[in-house]
Design an enzyme around this catalytic site. Structure first.
Site, short mmCIF file in Angstrom:
data_model
loop_
_atom_site.label_atom_id
_atom_site.label_comp_id
_atom_site.label_asym_id
_atom_site.label_seq_id
_atom_site.Cartn_x
_atom_site.Cartn_y
_atom_site.Cartn_z
N ASP A 220 43.54 86.69 5.89
CA ASP A 220 44.19 87.89 5.37
C ASP A 220 43.16 88.96 5.01
O ASP A 220 43.19 89.52 3.92
CB ASP A 220 45.07 87.54 4.16
CG ASP A 220 46.08 86.48 4.51
OD1 ASP A 220 45.69 85.32 4.71
OD2 ASP A 220 47.27 86.80 4.62
N ASP B 72 46.05 86.89 10.01
CA ASP B 72 46.17 88.21 9.39
C ASP B 72 44.81 88.91 9.40
O ASP B 72 44.08 88.93 8.43
CB ASP B 72 46.77 88.16 7.99
CG ASP B 72 48.29 88.00 8.03
OD1 ASP B 72 48.86 87.94 9.14
OD2 ASP B 72 48.91 87.94 6.95
N HIS C 95 55.52 83.71 -1.32
CA HIS C 95 55.79 83.04 -0.04
C HIS C 95 56.30 81.60 -0.16
O HIS C 95 56.00 80.76 0.68
CB HIS C 95 54.54 83.06 0.85
CG HIS C 95 54.08 84.45 1.19
ND1 HIS C 95 54.90 85.35 1.85
CD2 HIS C 95 52.91 85.09 0.96
CE1 HIS C 95 54.23 86.48 2.00
NE2 HIS C 95 53.04 86.37 1.47
N VAL D 155 49.06 83.56 1.51
CA VAL D 155 49.15 83.84 0.07
C VAL D 155 47.81 84.46 -0.34
O VAL D 155 46.75 83.88 -0.10
CB VAL D 155 49.41 82.54 -0.72
CG1 VAL D 155 49.34 82.80 -2.21
CG2 VAL D 155 50.76 81.95 -0.32
N HIS D 156 47.89 85.62 -0.95
CA HIS D 156 46.67 86.38 -1.24
C HIS D 156 46.02 85.92 -2.53
O HIS D 156 46.03 86.61 -3.55
CB HIS D 156 46.98 87.88 -1.25
CG HIS D 156 47.55 88.34 0.05
ND1 HIS D 156 48.25 89.50 0.18
CD2 HIS D 156 47.51 87.77 1.29
CE1 HIS D 156 48.64 89.62 1.45
NE2 HIS D 156 48.21 88.59 2.12
FE LIG Z 1 50.44 86.59 6.13
#
Ligand SMILES: [Fe+2]
Ligand SMILES: *[C@@H]1O[C@H](CO)[C@@H](O)[C@H](O)[C@H]1NC(C)=O
Length: 432
Positions: free
Chosen positions: A152, A179, A307, A337-338
């Site tokens: 991400d 991502d 998520h 998930v960030h």
């Molecule tokens: Fe994503």
């Protein structure tokens, strides 16, 4: 139409479609300070000079060099062990793609080699060759090896900070759990991302898999998924007998088998990904590659409130967890998930000494910010959680020991914040 105008128009379309693509999941977590998106322009006066250079490992001793030019020209790489002896050359293929009003540059892919392990090579692109000489370092052919692990990533000021830290780690190979650009249909942002990562990605192999931001389907207007991702980030899938750029595997450093899975393509029993994975796991010889590492995008284990319950997590876990468990996979890295989270060894939601360690590393620095809220109480199988941007380093020392560490982008310094020694499952007689 001016580029900014085109980007705005497309963003409107994206917003409109976004309403339908949320899969019914309403995210209620709050996100702390986001840093602004960087748009990186082409840095050369000669607009046709090579740009967005990145490399990826092919087989044991070859490297694919990918770059873009605005006009067509030969896909040729000249290379050698020193800037003054660039004596070898190889040619490859060129492609391009359309996406709504956008027309990509010429995307060149050339595989060079055989190359010596753990060796610096110098290379020039095109014919006549670029004035600029690039350099790359091949991975070692034996352990130890140092992987940088991220997900991400995006292209913000936070991304820049993450990349600076990764570069300083002197890693051998980067593994990216999906991502990449967060272009979200604005194709110029793929170009910008290619320029942003070039200083790193042109020097060490970047091995990537896709996330939801790579899908980029627009109903009726552009029905083909992963167009930009597949065109720009071609990975060595044919070499691992896969029929799709969305899942593949490779061996590296004479000891690690890395499997990249696709969370946003079919994974159910009977699907081609499922069958390919089954066959790939069967072929692994643990006496040759004692370590098996898997990357996915949507995590199967996640105690963050973000998520939860998405089908790419729940259904993919139901479909594939048994295969990975039986094959004694050592690590499963995910993004999406960030935030950062490390689990103990798990199988079917319980601690299990013969299951993989699951790690979420979706904290590369994208424009959506962090996912800060966790399920309360924290499940016992979750060892460490933190919603900060950062990156991971996996140092595989020998056939039995690896050191995992996570480095937070703390006040722009890379601060080691979590680390754990891990032993391979093949060294545990109880898991044979
Ligand atoms: Fe994503
Ligand atoms: C593997 O590396 C670890 C960490 O450096 C070390 O403690 C261990 O003795 C090594 N094992 C072998 C068999 O060399």
């Amino acid at each position: 139409m001016g580029m900014v105008m085109q980007m705005r128009l497309l963003q409107l379309v994206v917003l409109f479609i976004g309403v339908f693509e949320l899969n019914g999941v309403v995210c209620s977590y709050t996100r702390p300070p986001v840093r602004k998106t960087i748009f990186v322009p082409h840095d050369d006066d000669d607009s046709n000079s090579p740009e967005q250079v990145h490399i990826s490992q092919v087989g044991q001793d070859k490297m694919r060099i990918s770059w873009i030019t605005s006009n067509s020209g030969p896909a040729k790489v000249e290379y050698g062990p020193s800037p003054s002896s660039i004596a070898f050359s190889e040619t490859g293929s060129t492609s391009s793609y359309h996406y709504t009003l956008y027309e990509s540059g010429e995307i060149h892919d050339v595989v060079i080699g055989p190359l010596k392990p753990n060796t610096v090579y110098y290379y020039r692109l095109g014919d006549p060759p670029s004035s600029r000489t690039y350099q790359l370092k091949t991975p070692p052919s034996q352990l130890p090896i140092k992987f940088a692990v991220t997900g991400d990533l995006g292209q913000t000021e936070w991304t820049k900070s993450t990349l600076e830290h990764i570069e300083k780690s002197n890693y051998d190979m980067l593994l990216l759990a999906g991502d990449l650009a967060y272009a979200d249909m604005v194709q110029e942002l793929w170009d910008s991302y290619g320029r942003l990562v070039e200083p790193l990605a042109s020097q060490r192999p970047w091995m990537v898999t896709q996330g939801n931001h790579e899908i980029e389907k627009i109903p009726i207007i552009h029905s083909e998924p992963f167009t930009a991702f597949n065109a720009r980030w071609r990975m060595p899938y044919e070499e691992s007998a896969s029929d799709s750029n969305l899942y593949y595997s490779f061996d590296v450093a004479g000891g690690v088998h890395v499997i990249m899975l696709g969370s946003y393509t079919d994974f159910e029993a009977g699907s081609s990904q499922y069958q390919w994975l089954q066959g790939d796991l069967k072929k692994v010889d643990r006496s040759k590659t004692p370590w098996v590492v898997v990357l996915i995008h949507a995590p199967w284990y996640n105690s963050n409130q973000a998520h939860q319950g998405e089908k790419e997590s729940v259904n993919m876990k139901a479909a594939l967890e048994g295969l990975l468990y039986q094959a004694r996979v050592d690590f499963v890295f995910a993004g999406h998930v960030h935030a950062y989270e490390r689990f103990t060894r798990v199988y079917k939601d319980k601690a299990d000494n013969c299951g993989p360690v699951h790690i979420t590393i979706g904290d590369g620095g994208n424009r959506e910010g962090l996912a800060t809220n966790y399920i309360d109480p924290k499940p016992d199988i979750s060892i460490f959680t933190e919603a900060s941007f950062g990156h991971g380093i996996l140092e595989v020392f020998n056939a039995s020991h690896a050191l995992w560490s996570w480095h937070r982008n703390d006040n722009d310094e890379a601060t080691a914040s979590d680390s754990a020694w891990l032993t391979t499952l093949t060294s545990n007689p109880a898991c044979k």
